[in-house]
Design an enzyme around this catalytic site. Structure first.
Site, PDB file in Angstrom:
ATOM      1  N   LYS A 256       0.537 -23.584 103.389  1.00  0.00           N
ATOM      2  CA  LYS A 256       0.036 -24.934 103.132  1.00  0.00           C
ATOM      3  C   LYS A 256      -1.334 -24.822 102.509  1.00  0.00           C
ATOM      4  O   LYS A 256      -2.056 -23.846 102.764  1.00  0.00           O
ATOM      5  CB  LYS A 256      -0.073 -25.721 104.438  1.00  0.00           C
TER       6      LYS A 256
HETATM    7  N1  GLU Z   1       4.814 -31.260 101.676  1.00  0.00           N
HETATM    8  C1  GLU Z   1       6.212 -31.192 101.968  1.00  0.00           C
HETATM    9  C2  GLU Z   1       6.431 -30.738 103.399  1.00  0.00           C
HETATM   10  O1  GLU Z   1       5.550 -30.820 104.214  1.00  0.00           O
HETATM   11  C3  GLU Z   1       6.966 -30.350 100.943  1.00  0.00           C
HETATM   12  C4  GLU Z   1       6.518 -28.930 100.833  1.00  0.00           C
HETATM   13  C5  GLU Z   1       7.196 -28.149  99.706  1.00  0.00           C
HETATM   14  O2  GLU Z   1       8.063 -28.680  99.075  1.00  0.00           O
HETATM   15  O3  GLU Z   1       6.827 -26.994  99.515  1.00  0.00           O
HETATM   16  O4  GLU Z   1       7.501 -30.354 103.770  1.00  0.00           O
END
Ligand code: GLU
Length: 417
Positions: free
Chosen positions: A107
């Site tokens: 993240k």
């Molecule tokens: N932000 C989204 C999540 O928390 C998608 C993350 C992604 O597609 O890599 O799942």
């Protein structure tokens, strides 16, 4: 809420402990999973439109990659901290394993308020941040995506910055891109499609009728608004929605498309026709069948869990419920469809986008939705069966599945040297 917000990383570690105990996890593997493999903090300095220089703290946390390249979104929000990004990176790791796609979890985030920044400032911020995490990311290494406060345009700037450094076009570096530069058909609605699918499956498991169920949605961003629209299409009655400024309530039903138009014009859902104004806290405690938290973490805590009246909670947001609240909800017989299953449509869509980019293909929306629904249903069934077999709630089952798969991958790879 007056009580202090729990630390999101501690919440995730508590969930990990619960899964570890149920799985009888090897203590060494448990130890490995308690920390991210790598975390980078950067200070992103940009010139603002008024000529002043400002520095923003940015992060990229790579939690674990035993199952494949790191994968996860990028959050732009004033409250972003290292512990929040670590927590979200861990959840991404379990989430990718729950839906069984070959990714690890990561993240990123920047502590900033995108609502108060101009487009040019956001572009400078995104490009400089990307240049500062450049050595960590890559299409086979770590693939960023959008999250709270970021959007397809920001993914386009990440893609362009990365491509400029490499000297050739690398669309597979980021997901959630605009269609014109390699984004996928169906990507925008994918998280909410997953939310609706899981909720519908759960309603049928408990032998109830989905049509006419009453729904309250907290958060009217990308996922919340789209979930409300899709749920209404399925025949549910949306009785309340909210955003960061407050909520609206009408027991006779609200038209979510009209609310979206109202929000686009006025900046908020509040003030929408024929609705009573309510707070975000009041929305969570409404009498309804389905509650969809689609905002930020720590919304359902030990302070309000006892007052929740919904029968099913589908977590479109990441980590909206604390472990203490989970215990209270479970005693009350409220079913929680956990984040790492319910909102996995987002990362599944990212995976499909990445596959299309790598193969220089373009799938139709029909093909995309078919594949998304297949994988989501498979994951739902896996979690549901694990929960029945082990007599645990859906969150514990999803964690057992996710953490268990990551642990098995680590054991199989072995520890070098
Ligand atoms: N932000 C989204 C999540 O928390 C998608 C993350 C992604 O597609 O890599 O799942």
């Amino acid at each position: 809420m007056s009580e202090e917000k729990p630390n999101p990383f501690k919440v995730v570690l508590k969930q990990l402990d619960i899964a570890a105990e149920k799985l009888n996890l090897d203590p060494g593997i448990h130890e490995i999973l308690k920390q991210p493999k790598r975390a980078l903090i950067v200070s992103v300095s940009i010139r603002m439109d008024n000529g002043n220089i400002r520095s923003f703290t940015g992060y990229r946390v790579q939690y674990h990659d035993a199952r494949g390249p790191y994968k996860g979104g990028t959050r732009y929000h004033p409250d972003v901290t290292l512990d929040e990004v670590k927590a979200l990176a861990a959840l991404m790791t379990w989430k990718c394993a729950v839906v069984d796609i070959p990714y690890g979890g990561a993240k990123g985030g920047i502590a900033c308020n995108p609502k108060e920044m101009s487009l040019v400032e956001l572009e400078r911020l995104t490009r400089r941040y990307t240049s500062m995490i450049l050595d960590l990311i890559g299409p086979y290494r770590d693939i960023p995506a959008s999250d709270v406060g970021t959007n397809p345009q920001i993914m386009a700037w990440i893609t362009d910055t990365y491509s400029q450094f490499r000297g050739y076009s690398v669309p597979e570096i980021a997901t959630g891109k605009p269609l014109i530069i390699g984004g996928s058909e169906g990507r925008a609605d994918a998280p909410s499609r997953g939310v609706v699918l899981c909720t519908k499956e759960m309603v049928s498991k408990i032998g109830k009728r989905f049509k006419d169920m009453t729904v309250a949605v907290q958060g009217y961003g990308n996922v919340g608004a789209s979930a409300a629209i899709l749920l209404k299409k399925e025949g549910c009655k949306i009785i309340a929605v909210s955003d960061s400024r407050g909520g609206i309530y009408n027991p006779n039903g609200i038209d979510p498309i009209k609310v979206l138009k109202h929000k686009e014009k006025s900046g908020s859902v509040i003030g929408f026709e024929e609705c009573k104004g309510i707070t975000n806290e009041e929305l969570l405690e409404l009498e309804c069948d389905i509650l969809v938290p689609a905002a930020l973490e720590n919304q359902i805590t030990k302070a309000n869990a006892d007052k929740i009246k919904a029968k099913i909670i589908t977590e479109a947001a990441n980590a909206p419920t604390t472990p203490e609240a989970d215990e209270i909800l479970s005693k009350k017989g409220i079913i929680v469809i956990p984040d790492i299953l319910a909102n996995a449509g987002g990362v599944l869509a990212s995976y499909f986008e990445w596959l299309q980019n790598l193969h220089r293909e373009h799938w139709s929306e029909e093909e995309f939705i078919k594949k998304l629904e297949y994988k989501m249903l498979e994951a739902f069934d896996d979690v549901y069966e694990t929960s029945e077999k082990n007599e645990v709630d859906m969150r514990t089952a999803a964690l057992m599945l996710g953490v268990g798969r990551v642990a098995e991958a680590i054991e199989t790879l072995g520890l070098w040297p």
